[in-house]
Write an enzyme that holds these catalytic residues in place. Structure first.
Site, short mmCIF file in Angstrom:
data_model
loop_
_atom_site.label_atom_id
_atom_site.label_comp_id
_atom_site.label_asym_id
_atom_site.label_seq_id
_atom_site.Cartn_x
_atom_site.Cartn_y
_atom_site.Cartn_z
N LYS A 18 -13.37 4.24 7.70
CA LYS A 18 -13.71 5.45 6.93
C LYS A 18 -15.22 5.56 6.76
O LYS A 18 -15.77 6.66 6.73
CB LYS A 18 -13.01 5.38 5.57
CG LYS A 18 -13.21 6.61 4.69
CD LYS A 18 -12.15 6.71 3.62
CE LYS A 18 -12.34 5.65 2.56
NZ LYS A 18 -13.36 6.02 1.55
N HIS A 31 0.86 -1.18 0.00
CA HIS A 31 0.00 0.00 0.00
C HIS A 31 0.90 1.23 0.00
O HIS A 31 1.97 1.22 0.59
CB HIS A 31 -0.89 0.01 1.25
CG HIS A 31 -2.12 -0.82 1.06
ND1 HIS A 31 -2.99 -0.59 0.04
CD2 HIS A 31 -2.61 -1.87 1.75
CE1 HIS A 31 -3.97 -1.47 0.12
NE2 HIS A 31 -3.76 -2.26 1.14
#
Length: 881
Positions: free
Chosen positions: A544, A139
């Site tokens: 999120k 990532h």
């Protein structure tokens, strides 16, 4: 406040002095003086001396464009060197400082488990059956360049050599000179990547972590496990057991990354085999020098005849085949004709000859020699295998459904995508039970479907040891899993591969248990998976989507219910934890996280992603890797054999009460307030983040759009840069405030005492709040935001952050944050005077960057300095996204 350990303080001072000498040499005295002036002002500001804050901002504001880069680089380099010193200190075993290691030994944990009533035979069985798999992912969070990482690793080695008390003055001087040279090289190396790494570059970095660290660390750790297990149970670790596995997403994760194609995946498989052959060749060369003895068993003699050096003869044959394997892999990567006759492909091709030598030595009474370097190579062969790393494939569920739909449509069987779930399942199971190939030879699929099928063909051409899991994102129903199995079978897959649904949003997590129950109801599938199933829990997107408190509770409940469902169907469940490095993405101390999992959910197997910069912090050096492997192993064994108690029903009710309030207040801001996205865009460096060449993966799913279009990692990165840390506390503030008003804090304290899950959550929240900084967040607003509505939102968020800190202190009955974590608190205190100037500079540079963009051209020095501030703040915070 606990001071830094004297050895750590001395190392930080030494590295800082050597950096200062490099700066004095270039750019020179004036720049050095300016940096020292800024550093002194930042320290005075942290001591809250009158007028020092204005003085710091004024000094930074007076920097010319030419001075910006060396000043930002100096503070960035110091923070990287401080990290290096801290990282080394964590593994220092210098006499008199045993507490520095901060990891409980395997023997201590085994003894505690036996004292708690665990039978030694049961302990041995559980350790022998242990399956811990680390999945390295690229990532886009690793800011430091690989070039610099190698220099930092050698600097760490220098610090280790300086730790010897018996050094002669000349020897010490030689090491310090080498350290000085490395720091000078780092100072004169551009710390920012200007081109994004390709997916293959990322995979090569994953292989480098194995070559430089895990290759040495793994056998060392397994020796320690073998010894501790033998002392605790009377039996060592079986020869062929590999409790640790290393997998990777680098080159296999195509979800949202169009740069990862089937060609990339094929190349990564081949590069893994090339690197493995090269590493085993080094081992075999060393073993040939070691195993010169002539005594051999009849079994070995039957293989080599009357040779005077039977072991060397076996190893010579193995060496020849490894050379052929390396040449074949290299030619295949280049796309040249490659001869595969005589290569090593199946794992037994490698382990067979090595174990033959081992059995012979043991039979001849040469146990000491058998259990020397030969044993280490056998352990490596069972862990890394010939492919070196197990590659996961990740793809989104709809891509597989579309591939099956095109196939079904071509065959004139109907519109697959309009079928009900029951109709899809009936069709898929019927095809999977049958023998006929479904794909006709003359079929020409669309380009996206062709790519999915080509990937399946690449996967089908591998051995089982080369493959990890096939992870399906956005999976919600049994047909999502069955689609993949059918496509793999059509591609010629000769053995069952683990197919793993990933549940990540709040709704996904709530629906996961029912979804898996429906899958287990399919008789054909239960037979296919042979009573073992893996399910991935995504931490980033749920946080999120719902805020950290709601996400943590949803993840906990999903794991509990998934475990219950698996037990009901007699399936052994492995949970795959998609955690990040930050608290907002499920990060935090690994042992606490594992020991706070729902009881019964670990059960001897544990799979976890290790992302970006966390790979370096945990596995970057061999001794560090041994420490991390020990920490994970002790936690998994303990969570398996001595799981935490089941939480009380009233505690669950409290969690429901808290999360109902936290979810509502989080979404009111993030989803429903029309000012939120404009505020986020203006006050954070989110829009500038795209300029950092962090990874092969785009930062956005779509070019435009709100928070939902942003990946979880840049979302966390942006808030961390300006120290509001919003994703990790927003929602918790209201939940704690209302709990205090309802006089429920005593209940929460009882939960902290008796429930590791809740205690871990509160501790992680405290850590994030300690990293937040109201003054710095306010400065970004003053510098970058003009709209009054946005300023009002910012003020409201900062007031909420302050309220969250106050409520947390009230809950924990503390005067200040981190009272019970003095080492971490002092580490933050040391970093702040170096991080503060980077924050103030970043806000100013963002302002200049945006003004210049409006005028059509951003000066290169401004853009480069801005990138350096991002890297430096990441180093100061010890994480990015």
């Amino acid at each position: 406040m606990t001071e830094l350990h004297p050895d750590l303080r001395e190392n930080v001072r030494l590295l800082g002095d050597l950096l200062g000498q490099s700066i004095l040499r270039f750019p020179g005295q004036d720049c050095y003086d300016r940096i020292e002036e800024i550093r002194a002002a930042a320290k005075a500001d942290r001591r809250q001396e009158s007028g020092s804050g204005q003085r710091l901002v004024k000094l930074l504001g007076q920097l010319s464009d030419d001075e910006l880069l060396p000043v930002t680089r100096a503070f960035n380099q110091f923070l990287n060197l401080a990290n290096l010193a801290e990282q080394y200190h964590g593994i220092r075993r210098k006499q008199g400082h045993p507490s520095d290691l901060m990891v409980e030994s395997l023997g201590e944990v085994f003894d505690r488990l036996k004292s708690g009533g665990i039978d030694p035979q049961e302990l041995h069985r559980k350790v022998a059956d242990l399956r811990i798999e680390f999945v390295l992912t690229a990532h886009p969070t690793e800011v430091a360049r690989r070039t610099l990482i190698l220099k930092y690793d050698e600097m760490s080695d220098c610090l280790s050599r300086l730790d010897h008390d018996d050094l002669m003055p000349g020897e010490r001087e030689e090491i310090v000179d080498r350290l000085s040279l490395l720091i000078a090289e780092a100072w004169h190396t551009d710390e920012i990547r200007h081109e994004r790494p390709t997916a293959v570059d990322e995979a090569k970095w994953g292989f480098a972590v194995i070559e430089n660290s895990l290759w040495q660390a793994l056998p060392k750790f397994l020796r320690s496990l073998d010894t501790s297990l033998s002392e605790a149970t009377g039996q060592g670790l079986p020869l062929q057991v590999s409790p640790i596995r290393i997998a990777s997403w680098m080159g296999g994760d195509r979800d949202g990354n169009p740069n990862v194609t089937h060609e990339v995946t094929r190349e990564v498989f081949l590069l893994g085999r090339w690197m493995a052959a090269d590493l085993y060749l080094r081992d075999i060369q060393a073993l040939r020098a070691e195993l010169s003895m002539w005594q051999a068993s009849d079994e070995l003699r039957a293989e080599v005849g009357d040779s005077r050096e039977p072991y060397r003869q076996v190893l010579a044959q193995l060496r020849e085949r490894l050379i052929k394997t390396r040449e074949w892999a290299e030619a295949s990567v280049k796309g040249e004709p490659a001869d595969d006759s005589g290569i090593l492909f199946e794992n037994e091709d490698l382990t067979g000859p090595l174990e033959l030598c081992y059995r012979s030595l043991m039979e001849c009474g040469l146990e000491t020699i058998a259990n020397g370097p030969l044993l280490d190579t056998i352990r490596r062969a069972h862990t890394f295998g010939l492919p070196l790393i197990r590659l996961d494939i990740r793809q989104e569920a709809s891509r597989h459904a579309e591939a099956v739909a095109e196939m079904v449509n071509y065959l004139g069987l109907g519109d697959y995508l309009s079928w009900s779930e029951q109709e899809r399942q009936a069709f898929l199971v019927k095809e999977l039970k049958g023998r006929r190939p479904l794909v006709p030879r003359n079929w020409q699929p669309s380009e996206p479907v062709r790519e999915v099928l080509a990937t399946c063909e690449v996967v089908a051409g591998q051995t089982p040891e080369a493959l990890g899991s096939y992870v399906i994102s956005m999976a919600s129903k049994p047909s999502d899993v069955l689609n993949v199995i059918l496509l793999l079978r059509e591609a010629g897959m000769a053995f069952p591969m683990r197919v793993v649904p990933l549940f990540e949003t709040l709704d996904d997590l709530k629906g996961a248990p029912d979804s898996m129950a429906a899958l287990y109801e399919v008789d054909w599938y239960r037979e296919y998976c042979s009573g073992r199933q893996e399910v991935m829990i995504g931490y980033s997107d749920s946080s999120k989507d719902a805020g950290q408190l709601m996400a943590a509770w949803a993840q906990y409940q999903a794991q509990e219910k998934l475990t219950e469902v698996a037990n009901r169907y007699g399936v052994h469940l492995t949970l795959f934890h998609g955690r990040g490095g930050t608290v907002g993405r499920g990060g935090g101390p690994a042992n606490r996280a594992i020991l706070s999992q729902p009881p019964g959910s670990v059960n001897g197997s544990f799979r976890i992603t290790e992302q970006g910069e966390m790979i370096r912090f945990k596995f970057g050096l061999p001794r560090l890797a041994v420490q991390s492997l020990t920490l994970y192993t002790t936690a998994v064994i303990e969570a398996t054999l001595a799981p935490p108690p089941v939480p009380k029903d009233e505690w669950r009710e409290v969690m429901d009460w808290l999360t109902e309030r936290s979810l509502r207040s989080y979404r009111e801001v993030v989803r429903e307030n029309p000012d939120f996205v404009p505020y986020f865009r203006q006050v954070t460096p989110e829009t500038a983040l795209g300029k950092l060449a962090l990874g092969s993966r785009p930062a956005r799913r779509k070019a435009t759009g709100g928070v939902e279009s942003l990946r979880a990692i840049p979302w966390i990165f942006a808030w961390t840069q300006m120290r509001l840390m919003l994703p990790s506390w927003l929602g918790s503030d209201v939940a704690l405030e209302q709990a205090a008003q309802a006089d429920r804090l005593p209940e929460l304290r009882e939960m902290m005492q008796g429930w590791p899950f809740f205690r871990t959550y509160v501790d992680m929240l405290e850590m994030v709040l300690a990293k937040a900084d109201l003054r710095i967040a306010s400065y970004y607003e003053q510098t970058l935001v003009e709209d009054e509505h946005l300023l009002a939102l910012g003020q409201s968020l900062r007031q909420r952050l302050q309220g969250c800190i106050e409520r947390l202190l009230e809950l924990k009955q503390q005067q200040t944050l981190l009272e019970q974590e003095p080492v971490f608190a002092h580490s933050m205190k040391v970093r702040n005077p170096y991080t503060d100037p980077l924050h103030y500079l970043q806000a100013e540079l963002l302002r200049r960057d945006r003004e210049s963009e409006g005028a059509g051209k951003v000066p290169e020095l401004v853009e480069r300095a801005l990138k350096v501030t991002m890297a430096g703040i990441s180093a100061g915070m010890r994480n990015t996204g």
